[in-house]
Design a protein around this motif. Structure first.
Motif, PDB file in Angstrom:
ATOM      1  N   ASN A 285       0.800  -1.227   0.000  1.00 41.79           N
ATOM      2  CA  ASN A 285       0.000   0.000   0.000  1.00 41.79           C
ATOM      3  C   ASN A 285       0.831   1.276   0.000  1.00 41.79           C
ATOM      4  O   ASN A 285       0.378   2.320  -0.455  1.00 41.79           O
ATOM      5  N   ASN A 286       2.067   1.176   0.499  1.00 50.18           N
ATOM      6  CA  ASN A 286       2.943   2.344   0.516  1.00 50.18           C
ATOM      7  C   ASN A 286       3.244   2.886  -0.872  1.00 50.18           C
ATOM      8  O   ASN A 286       3.515   4.070  -1.041  1.00 50.18           O
ATOM      9  N   ARG A 287       3.153   2.020  -1.869  1.00 51.56           N
ATOM     10  CA  ARG A 287       3.419   2.472  -3.242  1.00 51.56           C
ATOM     11  C   ARG A 287       2.415   3.532  -3.678  1.00 51.56           C
ATOM     12  O   ARG A 287       2.663   4.303  -4.585  1.00 51.56           O
ATOM     13  N   PHE A 288       1.254   3.528  -3.038  1.00 50.88           N
ATOM     14  CA  PHE A 288       0.175   4.436  -3.465  1.00 50.88           C
ATOM     15  C   PHE A 288      -0.123   5.499  -2.405  1.00 50.88           C
ATOM     16  O   PHE A 288      -1.166   6.123  -2.410  1.00 50.88           O
ATOM     17  N   ARG A 289       0.832   5.698  -1.473  1.00 48.78           N
ATOM     18  CA  ARG A 289       0.569   6.538  -0.309  1.00 48.78           C
ATOM     19  C   ARG A 289       0.093   7.946  -0.684  1.00 48.78           C
ATOM     20  O   ARG A 289      -0.896   8.426  -0.139  1.00 48.78           O
ATOM     21  N   ASP A 290       0.765   8.561  -1.627  1.00 53.26           N
ATOM     22  CA  ASP A 290       0.398   9.945  -1.977  1.00 53.26           C
ATOM     23  C   ASP A 290      -1.017  10.025  -2.547  1.00 53.26           C
ATOM     24  O   ASP A 290      -1.802  10.895  -2.159  1.00 53.26           O
ATOM     25  N   GLU A 291      -1.307   9.107  -3.450  1.00 55.80           N
ATOM     26  CA  GLU A 291      -2.646   9.114  -4.056  1.00 55.80           C
ATOM     27  C   GLU A 291      -3.736   8.828  -3.021  1.00 55.80           C
ATOM     28  O   GLU A 291      -4.794   9.468  -3.027  1.00 55.80           O
ATOM     29  N   ILE A 292      -3.449   7.860  -2.149  1.00 58.11           N
ATOM     30  CA  ILE A 292      -4.447   7.505  -1.122  1.00 58.11           C
ATOM     31  C   ILE A 292      -4.632   8.668  -0.153  1.00 58.11           C
ATOM     32  O   ILE A 292      -5.759   9.063   0.165  1.00 58.11           O
ATOM     33  N   ASP A 293      -3.518   9.270   0.280  1.00 60.32           N
ATOM     34  CA  ASP A 293      -3.577  10.433   1.178  1.00 60.32           C
ATOM     35  C   ASP A 293      -4.466  11.522   0.600  1.00 60.32           C
ATOM     36  O   ASP A 293      -5.322  12.081   1.300  1.00 60.32           O
ATOM     37  N   SER A 294      -4.279  11.811  -0.668  1.00 58.59           N
ATOM     38  CA  SER A 294      -5.006  12.948  -1.244  1.00 58.59           C
ATOM     39  C   SER A 294      -6.501  12.619  -1.396  1.00 58.59           C
ATOM     40  O   SER A 294      -7.352  13.490  -1.186  1.00 58.59           O
ATOM     41  N   ARG A 295      -6.799  11.356  -1.724  1.00 55.21           N
ATOM     42  CA  ARG A 295      -8.226  10.990  -1.839  1.00 55.21           C
ATOM     43  C   ARG A 295      -8.903  11.025  -0.463  1.00 55.21           C
ATOM     44  O   ARG A 295     -10.055  11.443  -0.341  1.00 55.21           O
TER      45      ARG A 295
ATOM     46  N   ASP B 123     -17.773   1.792   2.486  1.00 49.98           N
ATOM     47  CA  ASP B 123     -17.678   3.200   2.889  1.00 49.98           C
ATOM     48  C   ASP B 123     -16.792   3.996   1.925  1.00 49.98           C
ATOM     49  O   ASP B 123     -16.057   3.434   1.118  1.00 49.98           O
ATOM     50  N   GLU B 124     -16.885   5.306   2.029  1.00 47.81           N
ATOM     51  CA  GLU B 124     -16.208   6.193   1.071  1.00 47.81           C
ATOM     52  C   GLU B 124     -14.693   6.044   1.091  1.00 47.81           C
ATOM     53  O   GLU B 124     -14.039   6.096   0.056  1.00 47.81           O
ATOM     54  N   ILE B 125     -14.123   5.859   2.299  1.00 44.10           N
ATOM     55  CA  ILE B 125     -12.659   5.747   2.378  1.00 44.10           C
ATOM     56  C   ILE B 125     -12.198   4.474   1.671  1.00 44.10           C
ATOM     57  O   ILE B 125     -11.260   4.499   0.871  1.00 44.10           O
ATOM     58  N   GLN B 126     -12.883   3.362   1.917  1.00 45.39           N
ATOM     59  CA  GLN B 126     -12.480   2.108   1.255  1.00 45.39           C
ATOM     60  C   GLN B 126     -12.674   2.208  -0.254  1.00 45.39           C
ATOM     61  O   GLN B 126     -11.839   1.733  -1.031  1.00 45.39           O
ATOM     62  N   ALA B 127     -13.774   2.820  -0.674  1.00 43.23           N
ATOM     63  CA  ALA B 127     -14.029   2.950  -2.114  1.00 43.23           C
ATOM     64  C   ALA B 127     -12.924   3.774  -2.771  1.00 43.23           C
ATOM     65  O   ALA B 127     -12.453   3.446  -3.867  1.00 43.23           O
ATOM     66  N   ALA B 128     -12.485   4.827  -2.102  1.00 44.75           N
ATOM     67  CA  ALA B 128     -11.434   5.683  -2.658  1.00 44.75           C
ATOM     68  C   ALA B 128     -10.115   4.914  -2.762  1.00 44.75           C
ATOM     69  O   ALA B 128      -9.419   4.974  -3.783  1.00 44.75           O
ATOM     70  N   VAL B 129      -9.779   4.164  -1.712  1.00 42.22           N
ATOM     71  CA  VAL B 129      -8.543   3.370  -1.720  1.00 42.22           C
ATOM     72  C   VAL B 129      -8.597   2.362  -2.875  1.00 42.22           C
ATOM     73  O   VAL B 129      -7.633   2.193  -3.624  1.00 42.22           O
ATOM     74  N   LEU B 130      -9.738   1.715  -3.024  1.00 45.96           N
ATOM     75  CA  LEU B 130      -9.887   0.704  -4.073  1.00 45.96           C
ATOM     76  C   LEU B 130      -9.801   1.332  -5.463  1.00 45.96           C
ATOM     77  O   LEU B 130      -9.234   0.749  -6.385  1.00 45.96           O
ATOM     78  N   ASP B 131     -10.360   2.534  -5.598  1.00 50.82           N
ATOM     79  CA  ASP B 131     -10.325   3.186  -6.900  1.00 50.82           C
ATOM     80  C   ASP B 131      -8.893   3.545  -7.295  1.00 50.82           C
ATOM     81  O   ASP B 131      -8.512   3.433  -8.456  1.00 50.82           O
ATOM     82  N   VAL B 132      -8.096   3.948  -6.303  1.00 48.92           N
ATOM     83  CA  VAL B 132      -6.672   4.198  -6.563  1.00 48.92           C
ATOM     84  C   VAL B 132      -5.991   2.903  -6.998  1.00 48.92           C
ATOM     85  O   VAL B 132      -5.293   2.843  -8.017  1.00 48.92           O
ATOM     86  N   LYS B 133      -6.221   1.816  -6.238  1.00 49.77           N
ATOM     87  CA  LYS B 133      -5.481   0.569  -6.476  1.00 49.77           C
ATOM     88  C   LYS B 133      -5.948  -0.181  -7.732  1.00 49.77           C
ATOM     89  O   LYS B 133      -5.170  -0.924  -8.325  1.00 49.77           O
TER      90      LYS B 133
ATOM     91  N   VAL C 289       5.050  -7.032  -4.717  1.00 51.80           N
ATOM     92  CA  VAL C 289       6.200  -6.254  -4.222  1.00 51.80           C
ATOM     93  C   VAL C 289       7.410  -7.124  -3.876  1.00 51.80           C
ATOM     94  O   VAL C 289       8.417  -6.620  -3.391  1.00 51.80           O
ATOM     95  N   MET C 290       7.344  -8.398  -4.150  1.00 48.30           N
ATOM     96  CA  MET C 290       8.516  -9.246  -3.883  1.00 48.30           C
ATOM     97  C   MET C 290       9.621  -8.929  -4.883  1.00 48.30           C
ATOM     98  O   MET C 290       9.364  -8.672  -6.054  1.00 48.30           O
ATOM     99  N   THR C 291      10.854  -8.964  -4.407  1.00 49.88           N
ATOM    100  CA  THR C 291      11.988  -8.693  -5.299  1.00 49.88           C
ATOM    101  C   THR C 291      12.437  -9.987  -5.977  1.00 49.88           C
ATOM    102  O   THR C 291      12.143 -11.086  -5.501  1.00 49.88           O
TER     103      THR C 291
END
Ligand SMILES: *Cc1c(COP(=O)(O)O)cnc(C)c1O
Length: 365
Positions: free
Chosen positions: A11-21, A235-245, A349-351
């Motif tokens: 989830n850290n890969r999308f931190r900025d987008e999730i934060d802003s949503r 809920d709105e927060i989960q929907a926003a996170v899912l829309d980003v991902k 995210v595995m290397t």
């Protein structure tokens, strides 16, 4: 230690987008059944190729609501694979219906379509397929049976967001292969939110309206209740996170396919049985499940070598305490699977180094 699944990293890969949503939601002060839910469900329907998507509270609710909205009740039988996660079966029994268990194919772990017809009775109402471990069920035989016996088909797509099958030269995604499909967005799924979430997808207008109403206290409009409904909302927060991902789901699934391919080409150990896949697009590798005789010994060995694993799942539903009435039933293939399976780490995210190390350790066992 190589973690089985590093959710923080995912989830850290999308931190900025999730934060802003999330900031937008806070600024608006609107938390349920708002714009984010509308945007995500529209995008997810489009992704699956269906007319409708209804956001609900979790994957179990999604399945439960489908069965309820189809009007199935006490005495009705629903066919379901015996080796599924217990949620598929709980959704059936919570509606008073009877699950009729069918053995899976030992190589793909999906329901064996050739064993379904003999289980159909005059009470059978539906076949619930489960795209287990991320692999889409090949649906042709199931569609034929449904047509022949006038049955509904329900998908449990909780583990397979994005997997698809070839239908007349076109790839059709799970969620769009039946009358209605349940999805889970539990954090560990291929498309996961930051809490609980789920969805129903369908092409049936009437069923979509009914599920929407039942999930919202049974009301078709404000304070007007036509069903004895439930409360099940995304809920709105989960929907926003899912829309980003959602935008990154195909890329993430591709990375899972790459890792799986590497495992399947490079794990060479007679004691380890590798999973089989129908073809490239059918599998999104929610988990990478191998089989071995002395499973617990193998798990300990991996752990001693810094590799975390999980068993999906150690006990089949018919052997669970809550289903005492079935404890004496015999499903030899299912029982063999549950005794011998173990899931190796797989995630977007595995290397490469981690993947290589796992192969080396497994080959040395
Ligand atoms: C996760 C899962 C569910 C249930 O989803 P929840 O969101 O946890 O309720 C249902 N079926 C299968 C196969 C699952 O893996």
């Amino acid at each position: 230690m190589i973690k089985f699944l590093d959710l923080e990293k995912i989830n850290n890969r999308f931190r900025d987008e999730i934060d802003s949503r999330i900031k937008t939601i806070l600024d608006k002060g609107w938390y349920l059944q708002g714009e984010e839910n509308e945007i995500f469900t529209k995008n997810f329907a489009q992704y699956c190729g269906t007319k409708h998507c209804i956001g609900v509270a979790n994957g179990l609710d999604a399945l439960n609501l489908i069965i309820k909205a189809m009007g199935f009740t006490a005495g009705d039988e629903i066919i379901v694979p015996a080796n599924t996660y217990i949620a598929s079966i709980l959704a059936i029994t919570q509606n008073g219906c009877t699950p009729v268990l069918v053995e899976p194919d030992i190589n793909t772990y999906n329901i064996n379509p050739d064993l379904i017809e003999e289980k159909i009775t005059s009470r059978t109402k539906a076949i619930m397929v489960v795209h287990l471990y991320g692999q889409a069920v090949q649906m042709e035989k199931i569609w034929d049976l449904a047509k022949k016996y006038n049955l509904k088909v329900i998908e449990d797509s909780a583990q397979a967001h994005g997997a698809g099958i070839n239908v007349e030269g076109e790839i059709k995604r799970v969620g769009n292969l039946s009358d209605a499909s349940g999805f889970s967005f539990y954090p560990g799924k291929n498309l996961g939110c930051m809490g609980d979430g789920g969805a129903v997808t369908t092409n049936d207008d009437e069923l979509a309206q009914k599920i929407k109403a039942i999930a919202n206290y049974g009301s078709d409009r404000k304070y007007h209740h036509i069903y004895k409904g439930v409360n099940s909302r995304l809920d709105e927060i989960q929907a926003a996170v899912l829309d980003v991902k959602l935008k990154y789901l195909d890329k993430d699934n591709q990375r899972r396919r790459e890792i799986s391919k590497y495992y399947r080409e490079n794990i060479k150990n007679k004691k380890i049985i590798l999973p089989e896949t129908y073809n490239e697009h059918s599998h999104v590798w929610h988990v990478f499940v191998v089989r071995t005789k002395e499973r617990d010994k193998f798990q300990q060995y991996l752990s001693d070598n810094g590799i975390q694993t999980i068993i999906h799942y150690p006990t089949p539903p018919h052997k669970q305490e809550c289903y005492k009435e079935w404890n004496n039933l015999s499903f030899p293939i299912t029982e063999e699977i549950h005794k011998t399976i173990i899931s190796l780490p797989i995630s977007p995210v595995m290397t490469d180094e981690e993947v290589k190390k796992i192969v080396e350790v497994v080959n040395k066992y």
